[in-house]
Design a protein around this motif. Structure first.
Motif, PDB file in Angstrom:
ATOM      1  N   THR A 124      61.753  23.848  35.118  1.00 43.33           N
ATOM      2  CA  THR A 124      62.678  23.230  36.067  1.00 43.33           C
ATOM      3  C   THR A 124      63.616  22.220  35.406  1.00 43.33           C
ATOM      4  O   THR A 124      64.817  22.211  35.670  1.00 43.33           O
ATOM      5  N   SER A 125      63.077  21.372  34.529  1.00 44.83           N
ATOM      6  CA  SER A 125      63.919  20.319  33.936  1.00 44.83           C
ATOM      7  C   SER A 125      65.013  20.911  33.054  1.00 44.83           C
ATOM      8  O   SER A 125      66.153  20.433  33.045  1.00 44.83           O
ATOM      9  N   VAL A 126      64.687  21.982  32.330  1.00 43.27           N
ATOM     10  CA  VAL A 126      65.679  22.609  31.441  1.00 43.27           C
ATOM     11  C   VAL A 126      66.760  23.318  32.270  1.00 43.27           C
ATOM     12  O   VAL A 126      67.964  23.183  32.005  1.00 43.27           O
ATOM     13  N   VAL A 127      66.336  24.049  33.311  1.00 47.99           N
ATOM     14  CA  VAL A 127      67.304  24.747  34.176  1.00 47.99           C
ATOM     15  C   VAL A 127      68.161  23.733  34.934  1.00 47.99           C
ATOM     16  O   VAL A 127      69.387  23.875  35.019  1.00 47.99           O
ATOM     17  N   ASN A 128      67.531  22.682  35.449  1.00 49.87           N
ATOM     18  CA  ASN A 128      68.288  21.679  36.211  1.00 49.87           C
ATOM     19  C   ASN A 128      69.361  21.004  35.366  1.00 49.87           C
ATOM     20  O   ASN A 128      70.478  20.777  35.840  1.00 49.87           O
ATOM     21  N   THR A 129      69.032  20.680  34.118  1.00 48.98           N
ATOM     22  CA  THR A 129      70.005  19.957  33.284  1.00 48.98           C
ATOM     23  C   THR A 129      71.219  20.827  32.980  1.00 48.98           C
ATOM     24  O   THR A 129      72.363  20.411  33.198  1.00 48.98           O
ATOM     25  N   SER A 130      71.007  22.048  32.508  1.00 51.02           N
ATOM     26  CA  SER A 130      72.147  22.891  32.125  1.00 51.02           C
ATOM     27  C   SER A 130      72.861  23.494  33.334  1.00 51.02           C
ATOM     28  O   SER A 130      74.089  23.428  33.433  1.00 51.02           O
TER      29      SER A 130
END
Length: 243
Positions: A107-113
Motif C-alpha cells: 500500500t505505501s509504495v502504491v500510494n506514494t507513486s
C-alpha cells in the motif's frame, strides 16, 4: 510568477531536476520534500547559486489532505503564481518477494507513486486547462515498463502511472498540455546505493550506471516549449538495458 513543482525534489534525481530546471529556464522552483528538510534547503541553496529562485514546500504526496492543505496555503499566499510544470518524482521502494510482502509494503509504495501522481496533478489540472498550457512529467522506472522481480509493488505502482500518463495525455492535449513519463534504469543515487553495481553493470549495454544529471537533462527538455509535439510517451533512459 511561473513555477515548476518537483515532488521528492530534495535528493537524488529530484534534486538534479530542480537544479536543471533552474539553470535551463526562468521558472521559480518549488522543491517538495517530506522529511529531509536539510537536503531540501541544500537543493534550494544550489539553485540560488545557479542564479535561480525557489522555495521548499513540505507535504506527503500520498496524503490527499496534506497535499491539498499545503498547496492551497501556498496558492493563497501566491495568488499570481502559475504552476506550468509538474514533475511527479516522489517515490519509495519496499522491495521483497511478493509471497512475503506485507499489505503495508504494498500500500505505501502504491500510494506514494500512484496516489501521489493523482493528488498533486489533480490539484493543478483545472488551472492548467484554463491557462491552456502545461507540462506534466511523471518519473516512472524500468520496473514499471518491464517489471522487476522483488519489486512487484513498485512495478505495479509505476506501471499504473505509465497507463495514467497515456490516458491523461489524450484528455488534455487540445489545451497545449503535454503529459509524458520518463523511465530511468539504474541511476547512481541514495536509492540504488546498496545495490551490487559490479554485478548489475553486466546487464547494462553501456556498462555503467546512469547519473541523476543525465535524467534531469531529459526531464528539462520535456518540460520545455521545445517538446510541444511529444505527449503520451514513455521515454526509457537506461543505457540500453531494456527498450
Amino acid at each position: 510568477m511561473k513555477c515548476a513543482l518537483v515532488t521528492g525534489g530534495s535528493r537524488g534525481i529530484g534534486s538534479a531536476i530542480c537544479k536543471k530546471l533552474a539553470s535551463d529556464s526562468e521558472y521559480y522552483i518549488l522543491i517538495n520534500y517530506q522529511s529531509n528538510q536539510a537536503a531540501a534547503e541544500q537543493t534550494l541553496e544550489e539553485i540560488k547559486n545557479l542564479g535561480g529562485k525557489g522555495e521548499i514546500i513540505k507535504f506527503n504526496v500520498a496524503d490527499a489532505e496534506d497535499v491539498k492543505s499545503a498547496l492551497s496555503q501556498w496558492q493563497e499566499a501566491n495568488p499570481e503564481a502559475l504552476v506550468e510544470v509538474i514533475v511527479n518524482n516522489a517515490g519509495i521502494t519496499k522491495d521483497g518477494l511478493f509471497m512475503w510482502m506485507s499489505s503495508e509494503d504494498w500500500t505505501s509504495v502504491v500510494n506514494t507513486s500512484l496516489n501521489g501522481f493523482f493528488n498533486v496533478t489533480n490539484f493543478f489540472i483545472q488551472k492548467m486547462l484554463r491557462n491552456k498550457y502545461g507540462r506534466i512529467v511523471n518519473m516512472v522506472s524500468v520496473s514499471g515498463v518491464k517489471g522487476t522481480p522483488g519489486q512487484t509493488n513498485y512495478s505495479a505502482a509505476k506501471g499504473a502511472v505509465v497507463a495514467a500518463t497515456k490516458a491523461l495525455a489524450q484528455e488534455v492535449a487540445k489545451r497545449n498540455i503535454t503529459v509524458n513519463a520518463v523511465a530511468p534504469g539504474f541511476i547512481r543515487t541514495d536509492m540504488t546505493g546498496n545495490l551490487d553495481e559490479k554485478e548489475l553493470i553486466k546487464m547494462i549495454p553501456v556498462n555503467r550506471f546512469g547519473e541523476a544529471e543525465e535524467v534531469a537533462e531529459l526531464v528539462s527538455f520535456l518540460a520545455s516549449r521545445k517538446a510541444s509535439y511529444i505527449t503520451g510517451e514513455v521515454i526509457n533512459i537506461n543505457g540500453g538495458i531494456y527498450s
